[in-house]
Design a protein around this motif. Sequence first.
Motif, PDB file in Angstrom:
ATOM      1  N   TYR A   1       0.490  -1.514   0.144  1.00  0.00           N
ATOM      2  CA  TYR A   1       0.280  -0.115   0.365  1.00  0.00           C
ATOM      3  C   TYR A   1       0.840   1.196  -0.067  1.00  0.00           C
ATOM      4  CZ  TYR A   1      -3.714  -3.605   0.792  1.00  0.00           C
ATOM      5  OH  TYR A   1      -4.788  -4.306   1.224  1.00  0.00           O
ATOM      6  N   ASP A   2       2.572   1.334   0.540  1.00  0.00           N
ATOM      7  CA  ASP A   2       3.186   2.547   1.229  1.00  0.00           C
ATOM      8  C   ASP A   2       3.766   2.324  -0.426  1.00  0.00           C
ATOM      9  OD1 ASP A   2       2.453   2.291   3.490  1.00  0.00           O
ATOM     10  OD2 ASP A   2       4.709   1.087   3.585  1.00  0.00           O
ATOM     11  N   VAL A   3       3.467   1.324  -1.260  1.00  0.00           N
ATOM     12  CA  VAL A   3       4.135   1.021  -2.990  1.00  0.00           C
ATOM     13  C   VAL A   3       3.191   2.207  -3.765  1.00  0.00           C
ATOM     14  CG1 VAL A   3       4.933   0.321  -4.689  1.00  0.00           C
ATOM     15  CG2 VAL A   3       5.446  -0.330  -2.537  1.00  0.00           C
TER      16      VAL A   3
ATOM     17  N   ARG B   1       0.400  -6.339 -10.100  1.00  0.00           N
ATOM     18  CA  ARG B   1       0.214  -6.657 -11.549  1.00  0.00           C
ATOM     19  C   ARG B   1       1.609  -6.697 -11.851  1.00  0.00           C
ATOM     20  NH1 ARG B   1      -5.175  -4.638 -12.089  1.00  0.00           N
ATOM     21  NH2 ARG B   1      -4.238  -2.827 -12.935  1.00  0.00           N
ATOM     22  N   VAL B   2       2.540  -5.530 -11.413  1.00  0.00           N
ATOM     23  CA  VAL B   2       4.110  -5.142 -11.810  1.00  0.00           C
ATOM     24  C   VAL B   2       4.924  -6.430 -10.634  1.00  0.00           C
ATOM     25  CG1 VAL B   2       5.610  -3.639 -11.250  1.00  0.00           C
ATOM     26  CG2 VAL B   2       4.048  -2.622 -11.988  1.00  0.00           C
TER      27      VAL B   2
ATOM     28  N   VAL C   1       6.258   2.424 -10.658  1.00  0.00           N
ATOM     29  CA  VAL C   1       5.425   1.631  -9.413  1.00  0.00           C
ATOM     30  C   VAL C   1       7.480   1.185  -9.064  1.00  0.00           C
ATOM     31  CG1 VAL C   1       5.100  -0.390  -9.529  1.00  0.00           C
ATOM     32  CG2 VAL C   1       3.764   0.943 -10.459  1.00  0.00           C
ATOM     33  N   GLU C   2       8.740   0.771 -10.255  1.00  0.00           N
ATOM     34  CA  GLU C   2       9.250   0.471 -10.365  1.00  0.00           C
ATOM     35  C   GLU C   2      10.503   0.942  -9.540  1.00  0.00           C
ATOM     36  OE1 GLU C   2      10.631  -0.913 -13.304  1.00  0.00           O
ATOM     37  OE2 GLU C   2      10.239  -3.398 -13.845  1.00  0.00           O
ATOM     38  N   LYS C   3      10.140   2.529  -9.485  1.00  0.00           N
ATOM     39  CA  LYS C   3      10.864   3.596  -9.161  1.00  0.00           C
ATOM     40  C   LYS C   3      10.316   3.740  -7.785  1.00  0.00           C
ATOM     41  CE  LYS C   3      11.694   8.697  -9.012  1.00  0.00           C
ATOM     42  NZ  LYS C   3      11.489  10.057  -9.656  1.00  0.00           N
ATOM     43  N   ALA C   4       9.203   3.605  -7.260  1.00  0.00           N
ATOM     44  CA  ALA C   4       8.304   3.084  -5.910  1.00  0.00           C
ATOM     45  C   ALA C   4       9.488   2.147  -4.763  1.00  0.00           C
ATOM     46  CB  ALA C   4       7.201   3.817  -5.800  1.00  0.00           C
ATOM     47  N   ILE C   5       9.532   1.230  -6.098  1.00  0.00           N
ATOM     48  CA  ILE C   5       9.676  -0.112  -5.096  1.00  0.00           C
ATOM     49  C   ILE C   5      11.049  -0.153  -4.682  1.00  0.00           C
ATOM     50  CG2 ILE C   5      10.799  -2.164  -5.521  1.00  0.00           C
ATOM     51  CD1 ILE C   5       7.753  -2.721  -7.183  1.00  0.00           C
TER      52      ILE C   5
END
Length: 339
Positions: free
Chosen positions: A8-10, A23-24, A39-43
């Motif tokens: 949820y933070d991501v 899905r990512v 999404v990958e940047k947030a991860i």
Amino acid sequence: MAKKANIYDVAERAGVSHQTVSRVLNNHSSLKPATREKVEKAISELHYRPNQAARQLVTSQSRIIGILIVSAELYGPFAILNAMEQEARKEGYSVISISVLLDSPASWRAGIDQLRNLNVDGAITIALPNALVKEVEKSFTNETIVIVDAEPGKKFDAVNLDNESGGALATQHLIDLGHTEILHITGPIGGYEGTMRRKGYETTMLAAKLKPDVIEGDWSLSTGYEIGNEILSRKKYPSAIFTANDHLALGVIKALSEAKVRIPEDVSVVGFDNIPEAAYFSPSLTTISQNFDQLGNLAIKRMLSQLKSPGARETLMISPELISRESTQKKSAKKESRK
């Protein structure tokens, strides 16, 4: 201590739903590149690591591949395993390897049960005897199976070195050097690799109208040394020896050298595997090279391909290569090698 980021933070950081993050993580093909990038940047920024147990509940996949390997100090199988681990990691999979004892069915069962308890997505065997491969087949009825360096079948994918061709290459090399009395020291009786290498040797000898001369062995240095001393007890030595692996060759060379039999002046020797030490033997060892990295990489790729989209089973063969070094030379016409 800072709280670990969750899905949820991501999602909040990327400005998307948690379903999109999922899905990512599962590499869904319908995502827009820009969304995936956010999404990958947030991860990355949040140092997020998915909860594998929760992920398995959702996807019914552990993303773990189980490997069964014989417990032994042999370079080849562990070089293949190392290549598998690296290739699987690149694809987001983990590898769990279990060593089993070659002559212990109880060890086989314990190893297989351990992998089943881990809910592996698939199982790969490395250089296992047929009886153990059949036990794997019985136990993993719903999982994908890939076998490496074992007798191929129609029920699962196989990735093998062309061992028969390797045996033929080694033997033909010695014949081309003028040798006619060529001894072959085999691998373990009943093993697929050794059997095929022996077949290549015998077929090539018979095609050249030469008589095969075989001593049954295994894969160990000590057996090579013992057989080397057995050869010394003969009234007449062979002019050349082809061993089923490099460790046997090293044992043979040590025994002959101790008896002042010169390699290659008196007896030429060819090994099989091209272990890293082969180039530093004294003399350096002529051998048959197999690409262990390629074997491991292809096995993982076949596994992942079948997991993604099950299809027809395939047997992939890798061609061996002769590496000519100092332990072989043309047969001398001046004298026979005798006790």
